[in-house]
Design a protein around this motif. Structure first.
Motif, mmCIF file in Angstrom:
data_model
loop_
_atom_site.group_PDB
_atom_site.id
_atom_site.type_symbol
_atom_site.label_atom_id
_atom_site.label_comp_id
_atom_site.label_asym_id
_atom_site.label_seq_id
_atom_site.Cartn_x
_atom_site.Cartn_y
_atom_site.Cartn_z
ATOM 1 N N PRO A 344 0.810 -1.222 0.000
ATOM 2 C CA PRO A 344 0.000 0.000 0.000
ATOM 3 C C PRO A 344 0.844 1.274 0.000
ATOM 4 O O PRO A 344 2.039 1.259 0.304
ATOM 5 C CB PRO A 344 -0.814 -0.122 1.292
ATOM 6 C CG PRO A 344 0.045 -0.946 2.193
ATOM 7 C CD PRO A 344 0.766 -1.921 1.303
ATOM 8 N N GLU A 345 0.172 2.370 -0.331
ATOM 9 C CA GLU A 345 0.835 3.669 -0.417
ATOM 10 C C GLU A 345 1.382 4.101 0.943
ATOM 11 O O GLU A 345 2.486 4.629 1.035
ATOM 12 C CB GLU A 345 -0.157 4.706 -0.936
ATOM 13 C CG GLU A 345 0.400 6.109 -1.048
ATOM 14 C CD GLU A 345 -0.620 7.105 -1.562
ATOM 15 O OE1 GLU A 345 -0.224 8.224 -1.898
ATOM 16 O OE2 GLU A 345 -1.822 6.760 -1.626
ATOM 17 N N GLU A 346 0.605 3.886 2.003
ATOM 18 C CA GLU A 346 1.032 4.303 3.335
ATOM 19 C C GLU A 346 1.457 3.079 4.124
ATOM 20 O O GLU A 346 0.642 2.387 4.735
ATOM 21 C CB GLU A 346 -0.107 5.046 4.044
ATOM 22 C CG GLU A 346 -0.453 6.369 3.375
ATOM 23 C CD GLU A 346 -1.155 7.319 4.315
ATOM 24 O OE1 GLU A 346 -0.879 7.272 5.524
ATOM 25 O OE2 GLU A 346 -1.968 8.111 3.834
ATOM 26 N N ARG A 347 2.770 2.807 4.108
ATOM 27 C CA ARG A 347 3.245 1.553 4.705
ATOM 28 C C ARG A 347 3.050 1.529 6.222
ATOM 29 O O ARG A 347 2.783 0.477 6.794
ATOM 30 C CB ARG A 347 4.726 1.332 4.381
ATOM 31 C CG ARG A 347 5.663 2.423 4.874
ATOM 32 C CD ARG A 347 7.123 2.075 4.606
ATOM 33 N NE ARG A 347 7.987 3.210 4.903
ATOM 34 C CZ ARG A 347 8.419 4.065 3.986
ATOM 35 N NH1 ARG A 347 8.070 3.907 2.730
ATOM 36 N NH2 ARG A 347 9.190 5.079 4.322
ATOM 37 N N LYS A 348 3.178 2.681 6.889
ATOM 38 C CA LYS A 348 3.131 2.672 8.349
ATOM 39 C C LYS A 348 1.738 2.338 8.855
ATOM 40 O O LYS A 348 1.575 1.514 9.768
ATOM 41 C CB LYS A 348 3.570 4.030 8.897
ATOM 42 C CG LYS A 348 3.660 4.065 10.416
ATOM 43 C CD LYS A 348 4.208 5.386 10.915
ATOM 44 C CE LYS A 348 4.307 5.410 12.431
ATOM 45 N NZ LYS A 348 4.839 6.687 12.934
ATOM 46 N N SER A 349 0.700 2.957 8.269
ATOM 47 C CA SER A 349 -0.657 2.760 8.778
ATOM 48 C C SER A 349 -1.368 1.589 8.115
ATOM 49 O O SER A 349 -2.299 1.019 8.697
ATOM 50 C CB SER A 349 -1.484 4.034 8.579
ATOM 51 O OG SER A 349 -1.568 4.367 7.199
ATOM 52 N N GLN A 350 -0.952 1.197 6.904
ATOM 53 C CA GLN A 350 -1.676 0.175 6.164
ATOM 54 C C GLN A 350 -0.865 -1.084 5.897
ATOM 55 O O GLN A 350 -1.452 -2.139 5.612
ATOM 56 C CB GLN A 350 -2.156 0.742 4.823
ATOM 57 C CG GLN A 350 -3.098 1.927 4.960
ATOM 58 C CD GLN A 350 -3.471 2.530 3.620
ATOM 59 O OE1 GLN A 350 -2.853 2.266 2.602
ATOM 60 N NE2 GLN A 350 -4.504 3.351 3.621
ATOM 61 N N GLY A 351 0.464 -0.998 5.963
ATOM 62 C CA GLY A 351 1.280 -2.136 5.548
ATOM 63 C C GLY A 351 2.014 -2.842 6.657
ATOM 64 O O GLY A 351 2.512 -3.955 6.447
ATOM 65 N N LEU A 352 2.118 -2.235 7.832
ATOM 66 C CA LEU A 352 2.936 -2.800 8.901
ATOM 67 C C LEU A 352 2.194 -2.762 10.234
ATOM 68 O O LEU A 352 1.294 -1.956 10.440
ATOM 69 C CB LEU A 352 4.249 -2.017 9.053
ATOM 70 C CG LEU A 352 5.230 -2.046 7.889
ATOM 71 C CD1 LEU A 352 6.314 -0.998 8.102
ATOM 72 C CD2 LEU A 352 5.853 -3.425 7.738
ATOM 73 N N VAL A 353 2.602 -3.658 11.117
ATOM 74 C CA VAL A 353 2.227 -3.558 12.528
ATOM 75 C C VAL A 353 3.507 -3.165 13.254
ATOM 76 O O VAL A 353 4.363 -4.011 13.550
ATOM 77 C CB VAL A 353 1.676 -4.887 13.075
ATOM 78 C CG1 VAL A 353 1.246 -4.708 14.522
ATOM 79 C CG2 VAL A 353 0.521 -5.378 12.224
ATOM 80 N N PRO A 354 3.734 -1.852 13.490
ATOM 81 C CA PRO A 354 5.046 -1.364 13.930
ATOM 82 C C PRO A 354 5.578 -2.009 15.204
ATOM 83 O O PRO A 354 6.779 -2.149 15.367
ATOM 84 C CB PRO A 354 4.809 0.141 14.130
ATOM 85 C CG PRO A 354 3.647 0.466 13.255
ATOM 86 C CD PRO A 354 2.772 -0.744 13.291
ATOM 87 N N GLY A 355 4.691 -2.410 16.111
ATOM 88 C CA GLY A 355 5.142 -2.980 17.373
ATOM 89 C C GLY A 355 5.514 -4.445 17.302
ATOM 90 O O GLY A 355 6.041 -4.997 18.269
ATOM 91 N N MET A 356 5.266 -5.080 16.160
ATOM 92 C CA MET A 356 5.599 -6.494 16.004
ATOM 93 C C MET A 356 6.983 -6.658 15.389
ATOM 94 O O MET A 356 7.569 -5.711 14.844
ATOM 95 C CB MET A 356 4.562 -7.202 15.131
ATOM 96 C CG MET A 356 3.239 -7.464 15.810
ATOM 97 S SD MET A 356 2.149 -8.459 14.761
ATOM 98 C CE MET A 356 0.762 -8.708 15.858
#
Length: 514
Positions: A344-356
């Protein structure tokens, strides 16, 4: 050796010998940065070079382990973001730190709400936010609207408005043009010119060399947490700057690829795809081993088309076929099972689970393959992730590392890598190199070429026309939700693409390929 030139009056900002370490990582190793009042000072470096950590030290998010910060000649200790704001430092982050459930005005003044007698003056906040947005050239943005409903470009403008809402003497802008159309970039540069004319110092981070030459005065380059060049003229040739960032000569940006055979049937076929108010009658096909580029201006419907193919949006009309079979429309699960993967265009909010962890983010779409009787086989998961981390060139290649601590380029590799764990037949890439430095960008180009060479069908969306022309075998141009041009990449140039995107002129050279 650090190279230095000097320009303008004494520094508004001087950071000297800044050091910062995290467990297992030395992010900053004696970084120096000096910015004059009234200048645009460009900060360059690959993802992972230390840029983000440095600006977070300046924003009060991180306390440095060593080094000093002086503002207008006075040493300061920035104990937190509020202290940085009080000191006159405003920061726009690449990964927007907005509160989506709050309104535009509430985000603009978040943490510094105008008040009287202990009560927030909401009417004043909305009026002032509207004035700032109008000054940015966007009076149509409603201060009452929740940020969650805004497209990425509008969210970027809200972040910019928040920085301008403070009486800042130093403004840090991290990739501010990434989500903006050309006319919005022009407007951004106009605002920056007004700020610097008023004596504001701007620290500008961008991976776009043309922007640096156009807007910048001086350049500082970071590599591996160290300052390798300070105060260079912004007109320094791009190959020299890239060489400083990477430690090697700048080579051809786009990898050579063998031509795709005409014979094979398409892996992906899209026919008459429509969604009311977003796009209409979109038809295209992608063969195995082929990269098809989809471009157009911001708001043309590019992302909406990709998300509909990926099942995240339900079409009102049309068909999507993968290897001749039609997955259930509007179902992400069905699309994934059919072999479609979306970056996706917005990797932080749509492509990743940052805490994992890196491993869990890589295997999120394939957890069933690592489970037995409902129990996760962690050893198998970690082994697969470790091998993939090496293949993708992740740095550090540690599957246990929290993915949110990686640089933007490495995070993007993780999002792409997720689809390599599955039997993905169609890879949808939405702005795959946005916010990615020149070194990681080259690696991403090579990876796209490798995936296509292995027989994957790739549909690529990018706002950067040279990127589309350099990577794609065929190009489609969207304007107001309709395909207005399609051609072999070698038979269309940048001016053709831009003319089609802006004027709607149709340019077709391969009528047999939808």
């Amino acid at each position: 050796m650090t190279q230095t030139t000097h320009r303008g009056p004494g520094p508004a900002l001087r950071m000297t010998g800044i050091e910062k370490s995290f467990p297992g990582v030395r992010a900053l190793d004696g970084v120096d940065l000096e910015v004059a009042a009234g200048e645009v000072h460009c900060l360059l470096g690959q993802n992972g070079a230390g840029k983000s950590t440095l600006i977070k030290v300046l924003a009060g998010v991180h306390r440095p382990d060593a080094g000093t910060v002086t503002l207008a000649g006075e040493p300061v200790v920035l104990t937190g973001p509020a202290a940085a704001l009080r000191a006159g430092i405003a920061t726009m982050y690449q990964e927007l730190d907005l509160a989506p459930w709050l309104s535009v005005a509430e985000n603009v003044f978040l943490g510094s709400e105008p008040s009287r007698g202990g009560f927030v003056r909401y009417r004043h906040a909305h009026r002032r936010a509207a004035e700032i947005l109008a000054g940015l050239g966007h009076p149509e943005l409603d201060p009452h609207a929740p940020v969650a409903v805004l497209p990425p470009a509008a969210r970027q403008l809200v972040s910019m408005a928040r920085a301008l809402a403070h009486d800042a003497s130093i403004i840090v802008m991290d990739e501010p043009s990434a989500a903006l159309a050309d006319d919005e970039v022009d407007n951004l540069f106009r605002v920056i010119g007004e700020l610097t004319a008023a004596g504001v110092a701007v620290v500008y981070i961008s991976h776009r060399m043309a922007e640096i030459r156009r807007i910048g005065h001086r350049v500082t380059v970071l590599k591996d947490g160290r300052t390798v060049a300070a105060g260079l003229p912004a007109a320094t040739p791009a190959p020299e700057l890239v060489g400083l960032m990477t430690g090697r000569r700048w080579e051809s940006a786009f990898p050579d690829r063998a031509p795709v055979a005409v014979g094979p049937d398409p892996v992906l076929e899209v026919a008459g795809l429509s969604r009311h108010g977003e796009f209409a009658d979109v038809s295209l096909s992608v063969r195995p081993g082929e990269v098809v580029g989809l471009t157009g201006l911001v708001g043309a419907g590019r992302t909406e088309v990709l998300e509909t193919i990926a099942g995240a949006r339900r079409p009102d009309a049309g068909r999507i076929l993968v290897d001749g079979r039609e997955p259930r429309p509007g179902s992400v699960r069905a699309a994934v099972r059919a072999g479609i993967g979306l970056v996706p265009e917005e990797r932080k909010s749509q492509g990743l689970v940052p805490g994992m962890s890196v491993a869990r983010n890589l295997t999120l779409a394939s957890l069933g393959g690592f489970s037995t009787a409902g129990f996760l086989r962690r050893g198998a998961e970690t082994g697969t992730a470790a091998g993939l981390a090496e293949r993708l060139g992740l740095r550090p290649a540690d599957p246990h590392r929290t993915v949110g601590t990686l640089s933007g380029g490495n995070q993007q590799k993780v999002v792409v890598g997720r689809w390599l764990v599955r039997d993905t037949r169609v890879l949808l890439l939405d702005e795959p190199t946005r916010g990615v430095d020149v070194g990681a960008r080259s690696q991403m180009y090579e990876l796209i070429g490798e995936l296509a060479a292995a027989g994957m069908a790739v549909l690529l969306v990018s706002s950067e026309v040279p990127e589309v022309l350099g990577l794609a075998d065929r190009v489609l141009v969207l304007r107001e939700g309709r395909v207005v041009a399609r051609a072999a990449a070698g038979e269309i140039d940048e001016s053709d693409v831009l003319r089609a995107a802006m004027e709607g002129s149709v340019h077709v050279t391969e009528e047999n390929l939808p």
